[in-house]
Design a protein around this motif. Structure first.
Motif, short mmCIF file in Angstrom:
data_model
loop_
_atom_site.label_atom_id
_atom_site.label_comp_id
_atom_site.label_asym_id
_atom_site.label_seq_id
_atom_site.Cartn_x
_atom_site.Cartn_y
_atom_site.Cartn_z
N THR A 357 0.68 -1.12 0.00
CA THR A 357 -0.03 0.01 -0.16
C THR A 357 0.97 1.08 -0.14
O THR A 357 1.66 1.29 0.95
CB THR A 357 -0.85 -0.03 1.32
N LEU A 358 0.61 2.11 -0.78
CA LEU A 358 1.55 3.24 -1.12
C LEU A 358 0.59 4.57 -1.25
O LEU A 358 -0.25 4.72 -1.78
CB LEU A 358 2.19 3.23 -2.38
N THR A 359 1.24 5.63 -0.41
CA THR A 359 0.60 6.84 -0.46
C THR A 359 1.72 7.77 -1.31
O THR A 359 2.72 7.47 -0.63
CB THR A 359 0.15 7.47 0.97
N ASP A 421 -3.20 7.04 -4.22
CA ASP A 421 -2.73 5.90 -3.67
C ASP A 421 -3.04 4.80 -4.47
O ASP A 421 -3.50 4.71 -5.46
CB ASP A 421 -3.58 5.71 -2.13
N HIS A 423 -2.64 0.47 -3.99
CA HIS A 423 -2.74 -0.87 -3.32
C HIS A 423 -2.47 -2.14 -4.25
O HIS A 423 -3.21 -2.07 -5.52
CB HIS A 423 -4.13 -0.96 -2.63
N GLY A 470 4.57 3.82 2.67
CA GLY A 470 3.68 2.85 2.47
C GLY A 470 4.00 1.61 3.54
O GLY A 470 4.80 1.77 4.37
#
Ligand code: FRU
Length: 480
Positions: A357-359, A421, A423, A470
């Protein structure tokens, strides 16, 4: 030969049959502590033919135990796609000993003469064995193509509700029944939006809004061929169902694609879920364009990761939100923090299935994303382009698979109002991407040349640091 479930390309966190051909998921139902996954299966070969219902059970949607064929094809009929319901109160008069029983509603398909009608089979033993109903077919329009009944209990009308497809008319038909045997037509929906190819695998599901205060219906319809990405794909409509008619909402966002990749088809949701469990979708992670040409041995076909569904309502209007179900197999977790001004940086390498998961705060980068390298010459690129506001997955450099239509780059529109974001679920032969809080899903098979991945972050243009925060999980194989 490699150990079972450890062959090249064998998905480690997705369901695939131990051997032979598989297409659509069928009869997803939760009953007495078990999730059931039935599926279109050729128990005799690795191409479509002798289509029967295969069967697997799970207690967590991820670890599946494959059981013998549930409903076999006969000389007279192939067992095409359909549903399973729990007949709690013996409405069908087919349940024995005053116990709830499972009733399958499937399409009985005949090749010569070409004919499709809806038929029942009943199981008194938690889906292990099935008996065809003596009064089959229960619903016949005397037309060659009429298939894929999606049947649910409608609590508002206290009756069974079926949505079923007239593939060449680009229509779905709603029927009601008190007993699963006598069916009365209520209404039709379509043609609407994308009307190329055939309409298949309709599914009507009630979805609560993210705040739990309201619900709307989603009508999901498979289109093959001629979907958004060329082959098989699925559009959805959001709206209301008044017991007779489905009406598409006038809000923006009430039409979309369930998945913007090439490999998610005929997804259906579970019947009879425990109270409070969100609607859960599983699809066939494949495309009719090349499904029978993929180099997987001794099986062909795999399912998507299960996805919980919710409805979001925001400044852009309505959106269907999908969240992959992985909690039971999340193992080691690592935080990811990166800040880059250079064009690329390696985030990590792994030989395990992985969830990310990356912001992302892109600063002045125009295009950015991840490159998943299986070796220096083969990679899949997942990118966000802020100029065009598009998410893309490019697998043209990912594999040596030359089946026509396999090399591809898929694209989805993104909203300027939603967060950037990502995922991702990365398995041995697939890349599933969920973007903008799950409002866009993109599923693609990849079939890389090795099982080791080097995951690289890349950016183009700009000079200010692009920042990523993330989480990365190693996912435990469901077969070990
Ligand atoms: C969709 C489909 C269905 C049909 C089944 C046959 O993939 O074509 O319409 O019931 O597959 O296997």
């Amino acid at each position: 030969a490699p150990a079972p479930y450890n062959e090249p390309f064998r998905p480690q966190v997705h369901f695939s049959p131990r051997e032979r051909w598989m297409n659509d998921p069928n009869g997803l139902v939760f009953f007495e502590g078990e999730y059931h996954l039935f599926f279109q299966h050729n128990p005799l070969g690795d191409t479509p033919g002798h289509i029967s219902w295969g069967h697997a059970v799970s207690t967590d949607l991820l670890h599946w135990h494959e059981l013998p064929v549930a409903i076999p094809a006969t000389d007279k009929e192939l067992v095409f796609t359909g549903s399973v319901v729990v007949d709690e109160k013996n409405s069908s008069h087919q349940c024995e000993n005053h116990q709830p029983c499972l009733v399958a509603i499937y399409t009985a398909h005949n090749d010569t003469p070409h004919h499709e009608a809806q038929a029942l089979a009943v199981s008194q033993d938690r889906g292990r064995t099935w008996k065809r109903f003596s009064g089959n077919p229960v619903l016949d329009r005397n037309v060659p193509e009429f298939r894929d009944p999606g049947v649910t209990w409608n609590d508002e009308t206290k009756s069974w509700l079926m949505v079923v497809s007239l593939p060449n008319d680009h229509k779905v038909v709603f029927y009601t029944s008190p007993d699963l045997i006598e069916w009365t037509e209520l209404s039709t929906f379509g043609p609407a939006a994308t009307v190329s190819g055939q309409w298949e695998c309709p599914n009507l599901l009630k979805i609560p809004t993210a705040d739990g205060k309201q619900s709307l219906y989603a009508l999901k319809i498979g289109v093959n061929p001629g979907s958004l990405q060329g082959g098989s794909g699925e559009q959805y409509f959001l709206g209301t169902f008044d017991g007779h008619h489905f009406t598409q909402s006038s809000d923006p966002g009430s039409h979309g694609w369930t998945d913007y990749g090439k490999d998610s088809y005929c997804a259906i949701s579970f019947n009879h879920l425990p109270a409070g469990e969100p609607p859960t979708l599983i699809g066939w992670m494949d495309d009719w364009q090349y499904a029978d040409k993929l180099p997987t041995v001794p099986w062909r076909g795999q399912m998507t990761i299960p996805r919980h569904l919710a409805l979001l309502k925001d400044a852009d209007g309505l959106a269907l939100q999908q969240t992959p179900v992985t909690a039971p197999i999340r193992a080691k977790s690592t935080s990811l923090v990166a800040s880059i001004t250079q064009p690329t940086t390696t985030l990590f390498t792994t030989d395990q299935p992985t969830e990310l998961t990356l912001t992302i705060d892109p600063a002045d980068a125009q295009t950015f994303g991840l490159r998943l390298y299986s070796d220096p010459a083969h990679w899949t690129e997942v990118a966000i382009d802020r100029t065009t506001m598009k998410l893309s997955t490019d697998r043209t450099h990912a594999t040596n698979i030359t089946a026509p239509d396999f090399p591809a780059r898929t694209e989805a529109p993104l909203s300027p109002n939603r967060p950037l974001d990502l995922h991702l679920i990365l398995d041995r032969s697939s890349v599933e991407v969920f973007a903008q809080n799950g409002t866009t899903a993109m599923t693609n098979l990849t079939m890389p040349t090795t099982q080791n991945l080097r995951v690289e972050l890349f950016r183009t243009q700009g000079t200010h640091p692009l920042k990523v925060i993330g989480q990365r999980w190693t996912l435990r194989s469901v077969w070990s």
